[in-house]
Scaffold this motif. Structure first.
Motif, PDB file in Angstrom:
ATOM      1  N   PHE A  27       0.838  -1.207   0.000  1.00 16.37           N
ATOM      2  CA  PHE A  27       0.000   0.000   0.000  1.00 16.37           C
ATOM      3  C   PHE A  27       0.868   1.250   0.000  1.00 16.37           C
ATOM      4  O   PHE A  27       0.582   2.229  -0.695  1.00 16.37           O
ATOM      5  N   SER A  28       1.953   1.221   0.779  1.00 12.91           N
ATOM      6  CA  SER A  28       2.850   2.377   0.843  1.00 12.91           C
ATOM      7  C   SER A  28       3.474   2.661  -0.521  1.00 12.91           C
ATOM      8  O   SER A  28       3.536   3.815  -0.956  1.00 12.91           O
ATOM      9  N   THR A  29       3.924   1.605  -1.200  1.00 16.96           N
ATOM     10  CA  THR A  29       4.513   1.784  -2.527  1.00 16.96           C
ATOM     11  C   THR A  29       3.490   2.323  -3.522  1.00 16.96           C
ATOM     12  O   THR A  29       3.785   3.227  -4.307  1.00 16.96           O
ATOM     13  N   ALA A  30       2.279   1.760  -3.491  1.00 18.45           N
ATOM     14  CA  ALA A  30       1.234   2.220  -4.404  1.00 18.45           C
ATOM     15  C   ALA A  30       0.880   3.676  -4.146  1.00 18.45           C
ATOM     16  O   ALA A  30       0.709   4.468  -5.086  1.00 18.45           O
ATOM     17  N   LEU A  31       0.779   4.065  -2.861  1.00 15.58           N
ATOM     18  CA  LEU A  31       0.479   5.456  -2.529  1.00 15.58           C
ATOM     19  C   LEU A  31       1.606   6.372  -2.984  1.00 15.58           C
ATOM     20  O   LEU A  31       1.362   7.464  -3.521  1.00 15.58           O
ATOM     21  N   GLY A  32       2.865   5.921  -2.789  1.00 15.21           N
ATOM     22  CA  GLY A  32       4.000   6.725  -3.235  1.00 15.21           C
ATOM     23  C   GLY A  32       4.010   6.923  -4.734  1.00 15.21           C
ATOM     24  O   GLY A  32       4.308   8.021  -5.217  1.00 15.21           O
ATOM     25  N   GLU A  33       3.657   5.894  -5.498  1.00 12.34           N
ATOM     26  CA  GLU A  33       3.610   6.028  -6.947  1.00 12.34           C
ATOM     27  C   GLU A  33       2.564   7.038  -7.387  1.00 12.34           C
ATOM     28  O   GLU A  33       2.810   7.875  -8.267  1.00 12.34           O
ATOM     29  N   VAL A  34       1.390   6.989  -6.777  1.00  5.26           N
ATOM     30  CA  VAL A  34       0.328   7.924  -7.137  1.00  5.26           C
ATOM     31  C   VAL A  34       0.747   9.357  -6.816  1.00  5.26           C
ATOM     32  O   VAL A  34       0.562  10.279  -7.628  1.00  5.26           O
ATOM     33  N   LEU A  35       1.330   9.558  -5.628  1.00  2.31           N
ATOM     34  CA  LEU A  35       1.728  10.903  -5.223  1.00  2.31           C
ATOM     35  C   LEU A  35       2.844  11.444  -6.120  1.00  2.31           C
ATOM     36  O   LEU A  35       2.840  12.624  -6.489  1.00  2.31           O
ATOM     37  N   GLU A  36       3.808  10.598  -6.458  1.00  4.35           N
ATOM     38  CA  GLU A  36       4.895  11.042  -7.336  1.00  4.35           C
ATOM     39  C   GLU A  36       4.357  11.460  -8.700  1.00  4.35           C
ATOM     40  O   GLU A  36       4.803  12.453  -9.278  1.00  4.35           O
ATOM     41  N   LYS A  37       3.387  10.723  -9.239  1.00  5.39           N
ATOM     42  CA  LYS A  37       2.812  11.083 -10.527  1.00  5.39           C
ATOM     43  C   LYS A  37       2.074  12.420 -10.452  1.00  5.39           C
ATOM     44  O   LYS A  37       1.959  13.124 -11.453  1.00  5.39           O
ATOM     45  N   LEU A  38       1.591  12.764  -9.261  1.00  7.16           N
ATOM     46  CA  LEU A  38       0.893  14.039  -9.082  1.00  7.16           C
ATOM     47  C   LEU A  38       1.844  15.179  -8.732  1.00  7.16           C
ATOM     48  O   LEU A  38       1.400  16.309  -8.510  1.00  7.16           O
ATOM     49  N   GLY A  39       3.133  14.885  -8.664  1.00 11.48           N
ATOM     50  CA  GLY A  39       4.109  15.936  -8.379  1.00 11.48           C
ATOM     51  C   GLY A  39       4.386  16.171  -6.918  1.00 11.48           C
ATOM     52  O   GLY A  39       4.954  17.207  -6.557  1.00 11.48           O
ATOM     53  N   VAL A  40       4.014  15.229  -6.038  1.00 12.04           N
ATOM     54  CA  VAL A  40       4.281  15.348  -4.609  1.00 12.04           C
ATOM     55  C   VAL A  40       5.494  14.492  -4.263  1.00 12.04           C
ATOM     56  O   VAL A  40       5.449  13.269  -4.456  1.00 12.04           O
ATOM     57  N   PRO A  41       6.596  15.080  -3.769  1.00 14.69           N
ATOM     58  CA  PRO A  41       7.775  14.280  -3.421  1.00 14.69           C
ATOM     59  C   PRO A  41       7.456  13.267  -2.323  1.00 14.69           C
ATOM     60  O   PRO A  41       6.691  13.551  -1.392  1.00 14.69           O
ATOM     61  N   VAL A  42       8.040  12.085  -2.429  1.00 12.29           N
ATOM     62  CA  VAL A  42       7.785  10.999  -1.486  1.00 12.29           C
ATOM     63  C   VAL A  42       9.113  10.404  -1.042  1.00 12.29           C
ATOM     64  O   VAL A  42      10.031  10.221  -1.847  1.00 12.29           O
ATOM     65  N   LEU A  43       9.215  10.093   0.251  1.00  7.47           N
ATOM     66  CA  LEU A  43      10.345   9.374   0.815  1.00  7.47           C
ATOM     67  C   LEU A  43       9.796   8.182   1.582  1.00  7.47           C
ATOM     68  O   LEU A  43       9.013   8.357   2.515  1.00  7.47           O
ATOM     69  N   VAL A  44      10.184   6.977   1.178  1.00  7.08           N
ATOM     70  CA  VAL A  44       9.728   5.751   1.835  1.00  7.08           C
ATOM     71  C   VAL A  44      10.841   5.247   2.736  1.00  7.08           C
ATOM     72  O   VAL A  44      11.977   5.053   2.282  1.00  7.08           O
ATOM     73  N   CYS A  45      10.534   5.046   4.019  1.00  8.93           N
ATOM     74  CA  CYS A  45      11.532   4.617   5.002  1.00  8.93           C
ATOM     75  C   CYS A  45      11.143   3.255   5.574  1.00  8.93           C
ATOM     76  O   CYS A  45       9.958   2.998   5.819  1.00  8.93           O
ATOM     77  N   ASP A  46      12.135   2.427   5.821  1.00 12.16           N
ATOM     78  CA  ASP A  46      11.893   1.141   6.464  1.00 12.16           C
ATOM     79  C   ASP A  46      13.204   0.619   7.028  1.00 12.16           C
ATOM     80  O   ASP A  46      14.275   0.867   6.460  1.00 12.16           O
ATOM     81  N   THR A  47      13.111  -0.126   8.123  1.00 10.56           N
ATOM     82  CA  THR A  47      14.295  -0.719   8.733  1.00 10.56           C
ATOM     83  C   THR A  47      14.659  -2.048   8.089  1.00 10.56           C
ATOM     84  O   THR A  47      15.689  -2.629   8.424  1.00 10.56           O
ATOM     85  N   ASN A  48      13.807  -2.551   7.197  1.00  9.67           N
ATOM     86  CA  ASN A  48      14.057  -3.807   6.484  1.00  9.67           C
ATOM     87  C   ASN A  48      14.281  -3.482   5.011  1.00  9.67           C
ATOM     88  O   ASN A  48      13.368  -3.016   4.321  1.00  9.67           O
ATOM     89  N   ILE A  49      15.494  -3.759   4.523  1.00 14.07           N
ATOM     90  CA  ILE A  49      15.821  -3.379   3.151  1.00 14.07           C
ATOM     91  C   ILE A  49      15.013  -4.170   2.128  1.00 14.07           C
ATOM     92  O   ILE A  49      14.754  -3.686   1.022  1.00 14.07           O
ATOM     93  N   ILE A  50      14.582  -5.377   2.504  1.00 12.75           N
ATOM     94  CA  ILE A  50      13.804  -6.190   1.555  1.00 12.75           C
ATOM     95  C   ILE A  50      12.444  -5.538   1.298  1.00 12.75           C
ATOM     96  O   ILE A  50      11.930  -5.556   0.177  1.00 12.75           O
ATOM     97  N   ARG A  51      11.854  -4.956   2.347  1.00 13.22           N
ATOM     98  CA  ARG A  51      10.535  -4.342   2.179  1.00 13.22           C
ATOM     99  C   ARG A  51      10.606  -3.065   1.339  1.00 13.22           C
ATOM    100  O   ARG A  51       9.573  -2.557   0.918  1.00 13.22           O
ATOM    101  N   LEU A  52      11.809  -2.539   1.132  1.00  7.47           N
ATOM    102  CA  LEU A  52      11.960  -1.350   0.291  1.00  7.47           C
ATOM    103  C   LEU A  52      12.144  -1.696  -1.180  1.00  7.47           C
ATOM    104  O   LEU A  52      12.247  -0.803  -2.012  1.00  7.47           O
TER     105      LEU A  52
END
Length: 639
Positions: free
Chosen positions: A416-441
């Motif tokens: 869900f986080s990735t999908a939300l980030g993709e939508v926001l980026e397409k709309l011109g809103v900068p996104v930073l996704v953070c996680d302590t698990n590199i696989i989930r990124l």
């Protein structure tokens, strides 16, 4: 009980009026997005010199001087608490130059401007020129938040403002002691010895006080609820002790104490700093109202064309030239040097210290020193208004601001986080996704989103990431406790209206209900992490649909009756995230906005049944061959 004279306010009424006007000015400035110090200045002048309702000398009396001194000491102490050396990454050389070279050059240039342009004598100009080194930290901080500057120029301006506060006060002390020597029988050698002894003692008290408090707090020798009172008592004691030996040297003591504690790594440091930030807002408001109300029309009438010319010379020459010379040859790019050189708002410390030394110089017989206080007010008002309205445009012109819209930090690398980030980026809103698990990124990186592998609450994130372009936090991890921790910890910095998290999985019972002070606002229709994950696996998708006059809210709901509203992006303005309402009704949507929603999968279109081609009728021999039993002697069947 003290009986007020005719027309005077009682001390209690006077304090209530100062508090109401000070905090009211701060709130109104926040609502109107104006520099608060200008509104406080206007409020103080209106109730003081203009209407005569409040006169601090009449209504409060001899307590005004000590109150202002203590308030300035607490403000500088809180400023020192913000000086964590880790935040100097990339700006250490520039800050060192601004303090070691920029401060003396600024003192010299301001003194020359005061003498040749403002018309002050050399003695008054030297004392006031030292005070003008100060660039108000209480003014810089809100300006930086509004302008959204990049990390290095922001650090340069903030550190210069806080470190130079006690430096400017000590420069004024040095010049004042020289003036005292000239007007007294004290020898120059004795005056220099007294000055060095006072500064050394003040520094020693600051170091010892900061070390002692940090050691006691770290070893658990002070109860948690007693830490803030003990801290206040210690800083007041240190300030009074140093000030008793040399006037105004206590400002150096409290600043050193604050810096030491800020870098001691105390576990309760954040709580202490935030409490004193609140106290500082009250003190800044009160001090500025008191000083403005204490002015009189005769003093203000001293301001003439020379005052206006001096303000222009200070902003255009006396401030930029020393900064550019101090930063010459450093690794700081020229654009950043130019922005720092053109930014120098003055604040409450300048007015407080200038008013104090102005009175003492007048007492020594320097009549021109009476102009110091009104000049200080003019400088503060002019620089705050100028930089309050021009800092952001100038920074954008130089390319030193966060570009585009304010961004969003998504904590947790779920689908869900990735999908939300993709939508926001397409709309011109900068996104930073953070996680302590590199696989989930992995999904976010594959989608081309900016990611951070680590804890968003870590020092690595605080000092290593340039977060100036982000103004919202959305905690979307599978760990409800971590989501609550993130939003609770970052709420004071980003504002509680700008921190969001998923609804917790636990039942809504009294046993599991958290206090309202913990956590952030709910998002995604109040769905939990598990509910969102199931929907994403079922094929639900995040979409952005534009509303228009033809395709309004009703048409949107008819087209997407089961969609879960997440937020909207207006044509002009920043992202707006939706919190579910108690009555489950939809928020009011804006015409022309892009509505971000979680939509169910579209049903597959019904297919017409396929017609098989008619086969020719089998002959009796073919039928017999199909029904005859296998003899097992033929070739093997293919798999």
């Amino acid at each position: 009980m003290v009986t007020p004279v005719d027309g005077a306010l009682t001390p209690v009424t006077a304090f209530a009026l100062v508090g109401a006007l000070g905090v009211g000015s701060q709130w109104l400035a926040w609502k109107l997005r104006l520099p608060a110090i200008v509104l406080m200045l206007l409020a103080g002048i209106v109730i003081g010199p203009v209407l005569g309702v409040f006169d601090p000398a009449r209504d409060i009396g001899d307590l005004m001087g000590p109150m202002i001194s203590i308030a300035v000491a607490i403000i500088l102490f809180e400023g020192g608490l913000t000086l964590n050396f880790h935040s100097l990454a990339g700006a250490a050389e520039g800050v060192r130059r601004l303090v070691v070279l920029g401060a003396p050059l600024g003192w010299l240039s301001a003194t020359l401007a005061l003498h040749f342009v403002a018309g002050l004598g050399w003695e008054s100009a030297a004392v006031f020129g030292g005070i003008l080194i100060v660039t108000g930290p209480t003014v810089i901080a809100p300006l930086l938040r509004t302008a959204r500057l990049q990390k290095r120029p922001s650090a340069l301006l903030q550190w210069e403002a806080i470190v130079n506060d006690p430096v400017g006060a000590l420069a004024a002390v040095l010049a004042f002691e020289v003036v005292v020597v000239v007007h007294a029988d004290t020898s120059a050698a004795h005056a220099v010895w007294e000055l060095l002894r006072g500064i050394g003692f003040a520094a020693l008290v600051g170091v010892f006080g900061g070390w002692g408090i940090s050691r006691a707090f770290d070893r658990g020798q002070v109860a948690e609820y007693m830490k803030v009172p003990v801290l206040f008592a210690a800083l007041l004691a240190g300030f009074a002790l140093a000030d008793a030996l040399l006037h105004e040297s206590g400002l150096l003591t409290v600043t050193i104490m604050g810096i030491w504690i800020a870098n001691a790594g105390l576990p309760s440091y954040e709580e202490m700093r935030r409490f004193k930030e609140h106290a500082t807002i009250l003190l800044v408001s009160g001090v500025f109202i008191l000083l403005a109300a204490g002015m009189n029309l005769d003093t203000l009438s001293m301001l003439d064309w020379r005052a206006a010319a001096f303000v222009a010379a200070l902003i255009l020459i006396a401030r930029p030239l020393p900064v550019l010379l101090a930063l010459a040859g450093t690794k700081v790019p020229f654009r950043e040097r130019l922005l720092v050189a053109l930014t120098g708002p003055r604040g409450v410390v300048l007015v407080a210290v200038a008013g104090l030394f102005g009175e003492r110089l007048v007492a020594l017989g320097l009549e021109d020193a009476a102009r110091i206080a009104p000049l200080a007010f003019v400088i503060v008002a002019a620089t705050v208004v100028l930089h309050g309205f021009t800092l952001a445009p100038v920074a954008r012109l130089l390319g030193l601001t966060a570009k585009g819209r304010a961004g969003v930090i998504l904590v947790g690398g779920s689908g869900f986080s990735t999908a939300l980030g993709e939508v926001l980026e397409k709309l011109g809103v900068p996104v930073l996704v953070c996680d302590t698990n590199i696989i989930r990124l992995r999904g976010a990186r594959n989608a081309g989103l900016q990611t951070f592998y680590g804890d968003i609450l870590s020092e690595s994130a605080e000092f290593g990431l340039d977060l100036i372009g982000y103004d919202r936090i959305v905690a979307l991890s599978e760990n409800d406790a971590y989501n609550t921790l993130v939003t609770t910890d970052l709420a004071p910095e980003y504002g509680r209206a700008n921190v969001f998290q998923l609804r917790r999985e636990t039942l809504d019972t009294r046993r599991h209900t958290l206090p309202s002070t913990l956590g952030g606002r709910r998002i995604a229709g109040g769905l939990t992490y598990g509910e969102l994950s199931r929907r994403m696996h079922q094929g639900w998708q995040l979409r952005a649909t534009r509303l228009s006059a033809e395709f309004g809210y009703r048409a949107f709901r008819e087209t997407f009756p089961d969609s879960v509203l997440v937020g909207e992006l207006p044509e002009k303005g920043d992202l707006r995230l939706f919190e579910p309402r108690a009555d489950d009704s939809d928020p009011k949507l804006t015409t022309g906005a892009q509505v971000i929603h979680l939509a169910p999968p579209e049903p597959a279109p019904e297919k017409a049944p396929e017609r098989r081609p008619e086969k020719a009728a089998e002959t009796p021999s073919e039928t017999a061959a199909k029904t005859a039993p296998s003899s097992g002697t033929g070739p093997a069947d293919s798999a």
